[in-house]
Design a protein around this motif. Sequence first.
Motif, PDB file in Angstrom:
ATOM      1  N   ALA A   1      38.369   6.767  68.394  1.00  0.00           N
ATOM      2  CA  ALA A   1      38.413   6.084  67.074  1.00  0.00           C
ATOM      3  C   ALA A   1      38.209   7.224  66.137  1.00  0.00           C
ATOM      4  O   ALA A   1      37.743   8.245  66.365  1.00  0.00           O
ATOM      5  CB  ALA A   1      36.902   5.480  67.191  1.00  0.00           C
ATOM      6  N   ASP A   2      38.805   6.971  64.897  1.00  0.00           N
ATOM      7  CA  ASP A   2      38.882   7.797  63.612  1.00  0.00           C
ATOM      8  C   ASP A   2      38.888   6.892  62.609  1.00  0.00           C
ATOM      9  O   ASP A   2      39.960   6.639  62.232  1.00  0.00           O
ATOM     10  CB  ASP A   2      40.009   9.060  63.825  1.00  0.00           C
ATOM     11  N   GLN A   3      37.793   6.644  62.039  1.00  0.00           N
ATOM     12  CA  GLN A   3      37.603   5.796  60.844  1.00  0.00           C
ATOM     13  C   GLN A   3      37.080   6.459  59.684  1.00  0.00           C
ATOM     14  O   GLN A   3      36.065   6.387  59.418  1.00  0.00           O
ATOM     15  CB  GLN A   3      36.957   4.621  61.293  1.00  0.00           C
TER      16      GLN A   3
ATOM     17  N   LEU B   1      43.391   1.923  55.195  1.00  0.00           N
ATOM     18  CA  LEU B   1      44.340   3.010  55.993  1.00  0.00           C
ATOM     19  C   LEU B   1      44.291   2.356  57.552  1.00  0.00           C
ATOM     20  O   LEU B   1      43.269   2.193  58.212  1.00  0.00           O
ATOM     21  CB  LEU B   1      43.560   4.294  56.039  1.00  0.00           C
ATOM     22  N   LYS B   2      45.628   2.365  57.935  1.00  0.00           N
ATOM     23  CA  LYS B   2      45.748   1.428  59.225  1.00  0.00           C
ATOM     24  C   LYS B   2      45.686   2.548  60.431  1.00  0.00           C
ATOM     25  O   LYS B   2      46.239   3.387  60.402  1.00  0.00           O
ATOM     26  CB  LYS B   2      47.147   0.806  59.202  1.00  0.00           C
ATOM     27  N   THR B   3      44.733   2.219  61.405  1.00  0.00           N
ATOM     28  CA  THR B   3      44.383   3.000  62.441  1.00  0.00           C
ATOM     29  C   THR B   3      44.784   2.476  63.790  1.00  0.00           C
ATOM     30  O   THR B   3      44.520   3.190  64.949  1.00  0.00           O
ATOM     31  CB  THR B   3      43.134   3.753  62.188  1.00  0.00           C
ATOM     32  N   GLY B   4      45.363   1.270  63.895  1.00  0.00           N
ATOM     33  CA  GLY B   4      45.746   0.835  65.055  1.00  0.00           C
ATOM     34  C   GLY B   4      46.591  -0.551  64.674  1.00  0.00           C
ATOM     35  O   GLY B   4      46.417  -1.254  63.774  1.00  0.00           O
TER      36      GLY B   4
ATOM     37  N   ASN C   1      41.046  -0.854  60.718  1.00  0.00           N
ATOM     38  CA  ASN C   1      41.287  -0.283  59.239  1.00  0.00           C
ATOM     39  C   ASN C   1      40.289   0.882  58.916  1.00  0.00           C
ATOM     40  O   ASN C   1      39.184   0.421  59.532  1.00  0.00           O
ATOM     41  CB  ASN C   1      41.530  -1.371  58.149  1.00  0.00           C
ATOM     42  N   ALA C   2      40.455   1.877  58.183  1.00  0.00           N
ATOM     43  CA  ALA C   2      39.580   2.469  57.647  1.00  0.00           C
ATOM     44  C   ALA C   2      39.591   2.259  56.066  1.00  0.00           C
ATOM     45  O   ALA C   2      40.501   2.277  55.476  1.00  0.00           O
ATOM     46  CB  ALA C   2      40.156   4.126  57.764  1.00  0.00           C
TER      47      ALA C   2
END
Length: 620
Positions: free
Chosen positions: A497-499, A117-120, A126-127
């Motif tokens: 951050a949200d991983q 899951l792309k987070t930036g 990535n998560a």
Amino acid sequence: MSRLKVRLTGLLSAYVMVSTLFQGTASAAPWANRSAFVSPKFEEVWRRSDDPRVRDGRSLYWGFGPWFDYNEYYRESPNGLRRVQYFDKARMEINGINGNTDVTNGLLVVELVSGQLKTGDNAYDNAFRNAADRVPVAGDGYQTNSNSPTYASFAAVSTFNNNGYRDADRRDQSVADAIDKSGNKSTRNDLRDAYKDQTKLVVYNATTGHNIPQVFWDFLNRTGPIVVNGQRTTGSIVDWTSAMGLPISDPYWVKATVGGVQKDILVQLFERRILTYTPTNDAAYQVEMGNVGQHYFQWRYTHLGTPWNSSEPSLPIAFGSKRDGGAEWDTYTMNGDGTSQLLYGSNDSKETVPYSWVRSWDPSKVKLFVDSRRGNGANRQIWTVGADGAMTRVTYTDGTPTPPGVPYQGYVGTPSNDYNASVSPDGSKLAFVSDRSGKPQIFVSYTNGASQTQVTLDDCVNETPSWSADGRYLYWAANCGTSAKYNVYRAELNWLADQPTNDYPYLSLELRNKVNLTNSTTSDNGFPRVSPDGSKIVFTSNRDGNSEIYVMNADGSNQTRLTNSSAEDGAPSWKLDGTKIAFDSNRDGNWNIYVMNTDGTGQSQLTNNSADDRWNVWGQ
């Protein structure tokens, strides 16, 4: 033990409601007006190809309309949040990076195949999750189409995240390659021979190393009626390089169940979208955009169900009651008209009081977050009650040893209290209160209790948090100083951050631009609850001598009194559709639950006990 089953109302589905999207100016929100466009730029993009004036006789590029919107974490976006809205075929997003408000739609297929899951923007953002192994790439949902290839089935034949996979240039050949759910390849010469002209490979993309067949190439470059600046005209229906991205696989034949019928379907994965070719469909619908928006939503929000084909959810009113004769509170639920008052969860000698619902379009995934002392018998801890009445513990800061498999709770020197667990509208986070560091402070964590992060860092007593409908703000009540009064505050959530990874979920955030909305030095104002559409805040205040219910705009303006009783009124909570407010009052001699219209009219009593009924929770 009797328990109330959470039910769905018989309202129209999102597809029916879409016909009313453009008759008003109501803002979108995931639990109110969800089929309205959250941005006029999203609407403009959708109208180009899928406006009813131009879509007759061709398949949809986005879907009949949107059905979910929110702010999702993306590191480079302002406050770490970008605005997104989901459609059947894709997700639209405005990242807002450096003020850029262009509409994009994300590499959703890459995320589904890779499980990242792309987070930036950076490669490390990535998560890491599992690839979508329960989401078929074509046909019906997994429940009735479980033998069809999923996104995980394509992992070994797709190009993503610099894995180096490429297919050879096979132009002028027709497609005979097939793939099954396990990712095994086979040859279907019968399909190749039957549809050799349509599946002839005519383009080779040298960047990713994949071939595109004639039938998809024609679709990608299609021209026809479109809407531009509100006017019907003719042109390219989409810029396919922007809408689709580059191909990440060659085309493959798959077997999929569609409407209960098994069919042979040609599927090709692109970075952002999927194309399908079903030869047995009517000519205008043989080539279609895959339902990537639906697929991605199921993978990212497994707990929210399927809003694109579900009726609007309805929640009962949960409340605390002492009606069983003991000194402790137990949790009950009832219908919005006061009928079916039933115990929710277990009944024992330990206090259990409700605070917020995990909302879902799948009734089996609805949960109630409660405060309970059933751990060590003294300290309040956070628990959930499922739709089946089963109770699950979330926090362990009362000195009780943490069982194996439970997320790390953080070091707490002495037993403390965790309570007031407010679930974010997307069902992924909790804002809750804990006194582990002294005075009660607000923390944020994932809903399973992982990665508990303190966000208020002051000398105040903080309590009763509530999320904005879009997830950008937090509202709460605080008493700052020995002589101060409780007031309602609002602050922006700034995500660092949200991983949400499977093994080591991690979040980091802070509050910015804290604002005192009630700003009183003579009265207490508290227990804020945000309306489902995010426009209003209902709260309690004793500014007129006793506790009454008030409402104000989300920015604190237009504070208006709703109740006028000589007794105490408190704990207001919105109905999920925003049309009613429940509250508790001791106006008849002891505490009971009441309901009223959002303007204060139509106040009526729902419970009538000699014991106390309090602390109701309806749609939040």
